[in-house]
Design an enzyme around this catalytic site. Structure first.
Site, PDB file in Angstrom:
ATOM      1  N   TYR A  34       0.815  -1.223   0.000  1.00 34.44           N
ATOM      2  CA  TYR A  34       0.000   0.000   0.000  1.00 34.44           C
ATOM      3  C   TYR A  34       0.847   1.271   0.000  1.00 34.44           C
ATOM      4  O   TYR A  34       0.477   2.267   0.609  1.00 34.44           O
ATOM      5  CB  TYR A  34      -0.931   0.032   1.233  1.00 34.44           C
ATOM      6  N   TYR A 163     -12.113  -6.607   6.775  1.00 30.72           N
ATOM      7  CA  TYR A 163     -10.992  -6.772   5.845  1.00 30.72           C
ATOM      8  C   TYR A 163     -10.833  -8.253   5.536  1.00 30.72           C
ATOM      9  O   TYR A 163     -10.742  -9.075   6.455  1.00 30.72           O
ATOM     10  CB  TYR A 163      -9.677  -6.228   6.422  1.00 30.72           C
ATOM     11  N   ASP A 272     -13.770 -15.621   8.755  1.00 32.97           N
ATOM     12  CA  ASP A 272     -12.398 -15.372   8.320  1.00 32.97           C
ATOM     13  C   ASP A 272     -11.538 -15.263   9.578  1.00 32.97           C
ATOM     14  O   ASP A 272     -11.509 -14.224  10.234  1.00 32.97           O
ATOM     15  CB  ASP A 272     -12.376 -14.084   7.488  1.00 32.97           C
ATOM     16  N   LYS A 301      -2.082 -16.557   7.908  1.00 35.50           N
ATOM     17  CA  LYS A 301      -1.156 -15.805   8.764  1.00 35.50           C
ATOM     18  C   LYS A 301      -0.326 -16.684   9.721  1.00 35.50           C
ATOM     19  O   LYS A 301       0.737 -17.137   9.336  1.00 35.50           O
ATOM     20  CB  LYS A 301      -1.907 -14.694   9.479  1.00 35.50           C
TER      21      LYS A 301
HETATM   22  C1  LIG Z   1      -4.409 -10.641   6.269  1.00 33.70           C
HETATM   23  C2  LIG Z   1      -5.824 -11.016   6.128  1.00 33.70           C
HETATM   24  C3  LIG Z   1      -6.329 -11.532   4.922  1.00 33.70           C
HETATM   25  C4  LIG Z   1      -5.495 -11.654   3.681  1.00 33.70           C
HETATM   26  O1  LIG Z   1      -4.443 -12.569   3.823  1.00 33.70           O
HETATM   27  P1  LIG Z   1      -3.183 -12.470   2.827  1.00 33.70           P
HETATM   28  O2  LIG Z   1      -2.358 -13.647   3.212  1.00 33.70           O
HETATM   29  O3  LIG Z   1      -2.529 -11.149   3.096  1.00 33.70           O
HETATM   30  O4  LIG Z   1      -3.711 -12.563   1.442  1.00 33.70           O
HETATM   31  C5  LIG Z   1      -7.663 -11.888   4.883  1.00 33.70           C
HETATM   32  N1  LIG Z   1      -8.452 -11.759   5.958  1.00 33.70           N
HETATM   33  C6  LIG Z   1      -8.002 -11.281   7.126  1.00 33.70           C
HETATM   34  C7  LIG Z   1      -8.919 -11.187   8.308  1.00 33.70           C
HETATM   35  C8  LIG Z   1      -6.678 -10.876   7.264  1.00 33.70           C
HETATM   36  O5  LIG Z   1      -6.241 -10.360   8.412  1.00 33.70           O
END
Ligand SMILES: *Cc1c(COP(=O)(O)O)cnc(C)c1O
Length: 453
Positions: A34, A163, A272, A301
């Site tokens: 970004y 997000y 998520d 992550k």
């Molecule tokens: C970081 C993140 C993503 C995206 O993961 P990337 O490995 O960066 O593509 C999706 N959802 C959440 C909640 C995140 O924190």
């Protein structure tokens, strides 16, 4: 070369400015997240060990810093962890990658077995990043509705302030304002959004919120789903903690309501857990704050302990069965590096380590340390709110953070942070000592006071 008079000018030996340091070589060559190509100079990393990063600034100043970021939620066991190093080396000694089309291997099967056992879900799809796992989750939800004979159900209900990643479908369910939808109006499908669920506060181990606000939010959820159920495939949320969309902790009752309303209207619930999974919020998965079992879950992550890029989408047996019995039969996705053996092997070792590390105790200790260490920030004029949940601490300012100045001030206190918007936050590695956590709290308070007052 000719000048205005037409006579030749000898070519000057134009030596380009010497790019000697790593930071100089990086600048203008590499994009960072970004950031514009000619953005602020990054810091150079010379080493990382345990909870420490060895850095240098553009002017050559060296810093030994406590890592307050776990490299964006991922390095939960710290850097150069001997167990993870060994798992990686061992798998590299066997084979590093093979295609997953038509082939399988021990690291993938073992990791899938572990994930199924931890989540209570039944099936696993390995993706190479969190964003891709979200793409696969959204795709699966649409294929599920198709399999149920409901082809019109192909939109998603998401939360403002959410997000879910940076690929187009994932962006489509990110907050429509902060998620940069305006930059790509022709590329992002129009989804439906609910307001951010009301904020919750951690008191004596429970998350409490204003009951009237929660009731009003649930009314809005019910009304929206009632009005749009014929076109909705799924509800997608970050459970209880919205991360990159604003570090917002919300009432678990809202998540529980999403589960109930999804069931009542034939929608799937996608959680998520890419940021929140594996103990970060004090529960193994943040969905457990509301005792919710989703239909689909995404993890990423911290999955590999921050070593390699890997994510997974998991789903229930029911969802998989509907898709398998549908005319399409297959889940229509298949990354080249699907189930990369190195990543799976290190993820397996990371989950084993998590299970034996006493993470509950460690996260509870970090929670206490951050609550105490960040409390002085409440007294600062620039600070609007301070909140802590599990191994996550947030200082919210009333206005935007001066990111380069606050980063530099924290580094002078020996702490690496990466603020965004009006948020200075930390999610330390689980292996952080009480001293590391105290240093993080003090460093953040000092940096905010020095730069913003
Ligand atoms: C970081 C993140 C993503 C995206 O993961 P990337 O490995 O960066 O593509 C999706 N959802 C959440 C909640 C995140 O924190």
């Amino acid at each position: 070369m000719l000048d205005g008079t037409g006579s030749a000018i000898p070519l000057m030996a134009e030596t380009p400015p010497a790019r000697t340091t790593l930071i100089e070589r990086d600048q203008g060559l590499l994009w960072h997240p970004y950031a514009p190509l000619d953005g602020d100079a990054p810091y150079a990393v010379h080493g990382a060990q345990g909870t420490r990063l060895s850095l240098s600034a553009a002017d050559g100043t060296r810093f030994e810093a406590v890592d307050a970021m776990s490299s964006w939620w991922s390095a939960i066991h710290g850097y150069r962890n001997p167990t993870l190093d060994a798992a990686l080396a061992e798998q590299a000694g066997r084979f590093s990658h093979v295609m997953f089309g038509g082939l399988t291997h021990e690291p993938a099967v073992r990791l899938a077995e572990q994930l199924v056992s931890l989540t209570g879900l039944d099936h696993v799809f390995f993706a190479d990043s969190g964003s891709v796992s979200v793409e696969v989750a959204l795709k699966l939800a649409v294929q599920y509705q198709l399999g149920c004979g409901r082809p019109g159900r192909n939109r998603f209900l998401a939360l403002r302030g959410g997000y879910h990643g940076d690929t187009f479908a994932a962006m489509g369910v990110c907050d429509p304002v902060d998620g940069m939808h305006a930059a790509f109006p022709a590329n992002i499908a129009k989804q439906l959004f609910l307001p951010r669920p009301p904020a919750a506060r951690l008191t004596a181990g429970t998350l409490t919120a204003c009951p009237d606000e929660v009731a009003a939010w649930i009314d809005a959820l019910e009304a929206t789903v009632h009005a749009h159920s014929a076109e909705l495939a799924a509800i997608i949320v970050e459970p209880v903690l919205q991360g990159a969309g604003g570090m917002h902790v919300y009432a678990p009752a809202c998540l529980a309501a999403a589960r109930r309303v999804a069931d009542e209207h034939g929608l799937l619930l996608i959680v998520d857990e890419i940021a929140t999974g594996f103990g970060r919020t004090g529960k193994l998965f943040a969905s457990q704050w509301a005792q919710v079992v989703p239909d689909i879950m995404c993890v990423g992550k911290a999955l590999t302990g921050g070593y390699l890029t890997l994510a997974a989408m998991l789903c229930s047996g029911h969802v998989a069965k509907v898709v398998t019995n549908s005319p399409l039969r297959a889940l229509l996705h298949g990354p080249t590096f699907m189930a990369n053996p190195l990543a799976c092997a290190v993820a397996s070792a990371s989950l084993d380590l998590l299970a034996t590390s006493g993470w509950q105790h460690r996260v509870a200790g970090i929670e206490q340390g951050l609550a105490a260490g960040l409390a002085p920030a409440r007294a600062l004029n620039s600070v609007r709110d301070v909140r802590v949940l599990g191994a996550v601490g947030v200082v919210e300012l009333a206005g935007p953070v001066d990111v380069p100045a606050v980063t530099a001030a924290a580094l002078e206190c020996g702490v690496w942070i990466r603020p965004f918007r009006n948020l200075i936050y930390t999610m330390p590695p689980f292996v952080s000592s009480a001293g590391d956590v105290a240093a993080i709290g003090a460093g953040i308070c000092t940096a905010v006071a020095r730069v913003h007052g």
